[in-house]
Design a protein around this motif. Sequence first.
Motif, PDB file in Angstrom:
ATOM      1  N   LEU A 165      -7.195  -0.554  -4.332  1.00 36.59           N
ATOM      2  CA  LEU A 165      -7.652   0.798  -4.625  1.00 36.59           C
ATOM      3  C   LEU A 165      -6.466   1.711  -4.924  1.00 36.59           C
ATOM      4  CD1 LEU A 165      -9.757   3.018  -4.864  1.00 36.59           C
ATOM      5  CD2 LEU A 165      -9.620   3.283  -2.367  1.00 36.59           C
ATOM      6  N   LEU A 166      -5.445   1.675  -4.096  1.00 35.02           N
ATOM      7  CA  LEU A 166      -4.279   2.530  -4.328  1.00 35.02           C
ATOM      8  C   LEU A 166      -3.605   2.192  -5.653  1.00 35.02           C
ATOM      9  CD1 LEU A 166      -2.909   2.712  -0.702  1.00 35.02           C
ATOM     10  CD2 LEU A 166      -3.777   4.639  -2.057  1.00 35.02           C
ATOM     11  N   GLU A 167      -3.578   0.912  -6.011  1.00 31.13           N
ATOM     12  CA  GLU A 167      -3.005   0.536  -7.307  1.00 31.13           C
ATOM     13  C   GLU A 167      -3.855   1.108  -8.427  1.00 31.13           C
ATOM     14  OE1 GLU A 167      -2.119  -1.306 -11.029  1.00 31.13           O
ATOM     15  OE2 GLU A 167      -4.054  -1.463  -9.996  1.00 31.13           O
ATOM     16  N   GLN A 168      -5.171   1.026  -8.323  1.00 30.06           N
ATOM     17  CA  GLN A 168      -6.051   1.557  -9.368  1.00 30.06           C
ATOM     18  C   GLN A 168      -5.944   3.083  -9.471  1.00 30.06           C
ATOM     19  OE1 GLN A 168      -8.175   0.016 -11.868  1.00 30.06           O
ATOM     20  NE2 GLN A 168      -6.540  -1.388 -11.284  1.00 30.06           N
ATOM     21  N   LEU A 169      -5.774   3.754  -8.355  1.00 29.80           N
ATOM     22  CA  LEU A 169      -5.591   5.203  -8.395  1.00 29.80           C
ATOM     23  C   LEU A 169      -4.259   5.560  -9.047  1.00 29.80           C
ATOM     24  CD1 LEU A 169      -7.067   6.202  -4.926  1.00 29.80           C
ATOM     25  CD2 LEU A 169      -8.145   6.421  -7.186  1.00 29.80           C
ATOM     26  N   TYR A 170      -3.222   4.807  -8.738  1.00 28.44           N
ATOM     27  CA  TYR A 170      -1.930   5.005  -9.406  1.00 28.44           C
ATOM     28  C   TYR A 170      -2.075   4.738 -10.898  1.00 28.44           C
ATOM     29  CZ  TYR A 170       2.711   3.975 -11.174  1.00 28.44           C
ATOM     30  OH  TYR A 170       3.858   3.931 -11.950  1.00 28.44           O
ATOM     31  N   ARG A 171      -2.750   3.660 -11.250  1.00 30.20           N
ATOM     32  CA  ARG A 171      -2.960   3.319 -12.661  1.00 30.20           C
ATOM     33  C   ARG A 171      -3.723   4.446 -13.362  1.00 30.20           C
ATOM     34  NH1 ARG A 171      -2.539  -1.363 -15.521  1.00 30.20           N
ATOM     35  NH2 ARG A 171      -2.044  -2.461 -13.586  1.00 30.20           N
ATOM     36  N   ALA A 172      -4.744   4.991 -12.693  1.00 31.47           N
ATOM     37  CA  ALA A 172      -5.509   6.095 -13.279  1.00 31.47           C
ATOM     38  C   ALA A 172      -4.598   7.290 -13.543  1.00 31.47           C
ATOM     39  CB  ALA A 172      -6.663   6.488 -12.354  1.00 31.47           C
ATOM     40  N   ALA A 173      -3.716   7.593 -12.602  1.00 31.91           N
ATOM     41  CA  ALA A 173      -2.789   8.715 -12.789  1.00 31.91           C
ATOM     42  C   ALA A 173      -1.871   8.462 -13.976  1.00 31.91           C
ATOM     43  CB  ALA A 173      -1.980   8.952 -11.516  1.00 31.91           C
ATOM     44  N   THR A 174      -1.429   7.227 -14.151  1.00 31.56           N
ATOM     45  CA  THR A 174      -0.544   6.938 -15.283  1.00 31.56           C
ATOM     46  C   THR A 174      -1.312   6.996 -16.605  1.00 31.56           C
ATOM     47  OG1 THR A 174      -0.797   4.509 -15.163  1.00 31.56           O
ATOM     48  CG2 THR A 174       1.004   5.516 -13.866  1.00 31.56           C
ATOM     49  N   ILE A 175      -2.562   6.572 -16.589  1.00 30.78           N
ATOM     50  CA  ILE A 175      -3.388   6.683 -17.800  1.00 30.78           C
ATOM     51  C   ILE A 175      -3.545   8.152 -18.182  1.00 30.78           C
ATOM     52  CG2 ILE A 175      -5.746   6.408 -18.698  1.00 30.78           C
ATOM     53  CD1 ILE A 175      -5.867   3.756 -17.035  1.00 30.78           C
ATOM     54  N   LEU A 176      -3.864   8.985 -17.197  1.00 30.93           N
ATOM     55  CA  LEU A 176      -4.095  10.403 -17.467  1.00 30.93           C
ATOM     56  C   LEU A 176      -2.833  11.143 -17.904  1.00 30.93           C
ATOM     57  CD1 LEU A 176      -6.571  11.220 -14.569  1.00 30.93           C
ATOM     58  CD2 LEU A 176      -7.095  10.852 -16.996  1.00 30.93           C
ATOM     59  N   SER A 177      -1.680  10.639 -17.497  1.00 28.80           N
ATOM     60  CA  SER A 177      -0.419  11.305 -17.862  1.00 28.80           C
ATOM     61  C   SER A 177       0.226  10.703 -19.107  1.00 28.80           C
ATOM     62  CB  SER A 177       0.575  11.260 -16.697  1.00 28.80           C
ATOM     63  OG  SER A 177       1.007   9.916 -16.475  1.00 28.80           O
ATOM     64  N   ALA A 227       0.840  -1.204   0.000  1.00 30.64           N
ATOM     65  CA  ALA A 227       0.000   0.000   0.000  1.00 30.64           C
ATOM     66  C   ALA A 227       0.875   1.254   0.000  1.00 30.64           C
ATOM     67  CB  ALA A 227      -0.943  -0.010   1.200  1.00 30.64           C
ATOM     68  N   ASP A 228       1.903   1.265   0.827  1.00 37.35           N
ATOM     69  CA  ASP A 228       2.802   2.417   0.895  1.00 37.35           C
ATOM     70  C   ASP A 228       3.525   2.624  -0.438  1.00 37.35           C
ATOM     71  OD1 ASP A 228       2.054   2.925   3.510  1.00 37.35           O
ATOM     72  OD2 ASP A 228       3.851   2.004   4.388  1.00 37.35           O
ATOM     73  N   ARG A 229       3.895   1.538  -1.103  1.00 38.69           N
ATOM     74  CA  ARG A 229       4.575   1.643  -2.395  1.00 38.69           C
ATOM     75  C   ARG A 229       3.665   2.309  -3.432  1.00 38.69           C
ATOM     76  NH1 ARG A 229       6.481  -3.760  -4.919  1.00 38.69           N
ATOM     77  NH2 ARG A 229       7.359  -3.883  -2.838  1.00 38.69           N
ATOM     78  N   TYR A 230       2.383   1.842  -3.506  1.00 39.18           N
ATOM     79  CA  TYR A 230       1.463   2.452  -4.469  1.00 39.18           C
ATOM     80  C   TYR A 230       1.113   3.883  -4.089  1.00 39.18           C
ATOM     81  CZ  TYR A 230       0.996  -1.803  -7.143  1.00 39.18           C
ATOM     82  OH  TYR A 230       1.258  -2.887  -7.928  1.00 39.18           O
ATOM     83  N   LEU A 231       1.009   4.164  -2.809  1.00 38.08           N
ATOM     84  CA  LEU A 231       0.739   5.526  -2.358  1.00 38.08           C
ATOM     85  C   LEU A 231       1.869   6.457  -2.790  1.00 38.08           C
ATOM     86  CD1 LEU A 231      -0.972   7.553  -0.765  1.00 38.08           C
ATOM     87  CD2 LEU A 231       0.214   6.771   1.309  1.00 38.08           C
ATOM     88  N   ASP A 232       3.112   6.048  -2.606  1.00 35.17           N
ATOM     89  CA  ASP A 232       4.267   6.843  -3.010  1.00 35.17           C
ATOM     90  C   ASP A 232       4.264   7.076  -4.518  1.00 35.17           C
ATOM     91  OD1 ASP A 232       6.901   8.116  -2.465  1.00 35.17           O
ATOM     92  OD2 ASP A 232       7.656   6.424  -3.664  1.00 35.17           O
TER      93      ASP A 232
END
Length: 160
Positions: free
Chosen positions: A141-153, A20-25
Amino acid sequence: MRLVVAAVGRMKAGAERELADRYLDRLEKAGRAIGLRGVEVIEIRDSRAQEVERRRLEEAIALANVIPDGAATVVLDERGDNLDSGTIAGEIRAWRDSGREAAVFAIGGADGLGPEIRRRADVTLSFGAATWPHQLVRVMLLEQLYRAATILSGHPYHRG
């Protein structure tokens, strides 16, 4: 826009916490490029009430107290919509572009979310019909939020 993960229960030390901490970072770093001002994880204490409905109510009140006025609210519930990663990214983009100050993702306790919180939801999100431990839901959830950020960028992490 800020992203807030509001979860009933505490993430204990161990492999799930580390993941979780890894995906949050990763999310915090990737989010800067797409206009996310910050990511916050808020842990809500489990209710100690004896009756299920009382526990849900107390936890719902605590969750409601951390959801800012005007925030987009996503509740995680097995009865929700099973959205793909692109759709999740699209929702975040739409909220950000419409000027929402925050998007809050609420994870209930062992007895689920009270109806008061489910009624407030802009989106009810499911990670499938299976029951998942809350610690794993937070990681997913944190992985999906990270994935969303990478999709958007436009980052190549998401290859779907």
